[in-house]
Scaffold this motif. Structure first.
Motif, PDB file in Angstrom:
ATOM      1  N   ALA A 154       0.816  -1.220   0.000  1.00 29.89           N
ATOM      2  CA  ALA A 154       0.000   0.000   0.000  1.00 29.89           C
ATOM      3  C   ALA A 154       0.850   1.270   0.000  1.00 29.89           C
ATOM      4  O   ALA A 154       0.349   2.351  -0.273  1.00 29.89           O
ATOM      5  CB  ALA A 154      -0.925   0.001   1.209  1.00 29.89           C
ATOM      6  N   SER A 155       2.142   1.128   0.253  1.00 30.13           N
ATOM      7  CA  SER A 155       3.021   2.283   0.371  1.00 30.13           C
ATOM      8  C   SER A 155       3.515   2.759  -0.999  1.00 30.13           C
ATOM      9  O   SER A 155       4.014   1.979  -1.801  1.00 30.13           O
ATOM     10  CB  SER A 155       4.222   1.916   1.239  1.00 30.13           C
ATOM     11  N   LYS A 156       3.400   4.069  -1.231  1.00 34.50           N
ATOM     12  CA  LYS A 156       3.905   4.656  -2.474  1.00 34.50           C
ATOM     13  C   LYS A 156       5.420   4.819  -2.434  1.00 34.50           C
ATOM     14  O   LYS A 156       6.065   4.885  -3.466  1.00 34.50           O
ATOM     15  CB  LYS A 156       3.272   6.027  -2.708  1.00 34.50           C
ATOM     16  N   ASP A 157       5.956   4.904  -1.222  1.00 35.25           N
ATOM     17  CA  ASP A 157       7.393   5.088  -1.046  1.00 35.25           C
ATOM     18  C   ASP A 157       7.964   3.908  -0.269  1.00 35.25           C
ATOM     19  O   ASP A 157       7.485   2.793  -0.432  1.00 35.25           O
ATOM     20  CB  ASP A 157       7.662   6.412  -0.324  1.00 35.25           C
ATOM     21  N   VAL A 158       8.947   4.168   0.565  1.00 26.84           N
ATOM     22  CA  VAL A 158       9.529   3.112   1.385  1.00 26.84           C
ATOM     23  C   VAL A 158       8.465   2.657   2.377  1.00 26.84           C
ATOM     24  O   VAL A 158       7.906   3.474   3.107  1.00 26.84           O
ATOM     25  CB  VAL A 158      10.779   3.615   2.140  1.00 26.84           C
ATOM     26  N   PRO A 159       8.150   1.381   2.400  1.00 30.51           N
ATOM     27  CA  PRO A 159       7.091   0.887   3.271  1.00 30.51           C
ATOM     28  C   PRO A 159       7.407   1.064   4.757  1.00 30.51           C
ATOM     29  O   PRO A 159       8.555   0.912   5.179  1.00 30.51           O
ATOM     30  CB  PRO A 159       7.012  -0.600   2.917  1.00 30.51           C
ATOM     31  N   PRO A 160       6.368   1.384   5.554  1.00 36.53           N
ATOM     32  CA  PRO A 160       6.557   1.591   6.991  1.00 36.53           C
ATOM     33  C   PRO A 160       6.562   0.267   7.756  1.00 36.53           C
ATOM     34  O   PRO A 160       5.674  -0.007   8.570  1.00 36.53           O
ATOM     35  CB  PRO A 160       5.349   2.453   7.368  1.00 36.53           C
ATOM     36  N   VAL A 161       7.536  -0.569   7.456  1.00 36.52           N
ATOM     37  CA  VAL A 161       7.651  -1.879   8.107  1.00 36.52           C
ATOM     38  C   VAL A 161       9.094  -2.065   8.563  1.00 36.52           C
ATOM     39  O   VAL A 161       9.985  -1.332   8.143  1.00 36.52           O
ATOM     40  CB  VAL A 161       7.237  -3.035   7.169  1.00 36.52           C
ATOM     41  N   MET A 162       9.302  -3.070   9.389  1.00 35.77           N
ATOM     42  CA  MET A 162      10.661  -3.353   9.860  1.00 35.77           C
ATOM     43  C   MET A 162      11.561  -3.691   8.675  1.00 35.77           C
ATOM     44  O   MET A 162      11.147  -4.384   7.735  1.00 35.77           O
ATOM     45  CB  MET A 162      10.638  -4.493  10.866  1.00 35.77           C
TER      46      MET A 162
END
Length: 84
Positions: free
Chosen positions: A37-45
């Motif tokens: 769902a992320s357009k950029d760097v994903p907010p995950v570990m």
């Protein structure tokens, strides 16, 4: 930097379900959804993202950098095609 959209495109190129890639990468389906769902760097570990990328690359995906005329993905040619 590989974006969530590149991951989604790579998975689609392989004809793979989100749940399958999540299982192979040992992450939850919720994490897989956040990545894609992320357009950029994903907010995950970071380690989760690295695992997904490594698995996609092992299946033949090549991530294209933005410096090379825009971000994208492609499928590597089979090894047998190079032997001819």
């Amino acid at each position: 930097m590989i974006t969530g959209r590149q991951v989604a495109a790579a998975r689609a190129l392989l004809g793979m379900k989100q749940s399958t890639l999540a299982d192979i990468s040992s992450i939850s389906i919720e994490t897989m959804r956040r990545i894609e769902a992320s357009k950029d760097v994903p907010p995950v570990m970071k380690n989760n993202m690295q695992m997904v990328i490594a698995n996609l690359e092992d299946m033949g995906i090549v991530f294209i950098a933005e410096a090379m005329a825009g971000r994208g993905v492609r499928l590597r040619a089979p090894e047998s095609a190079h032997a001819a």
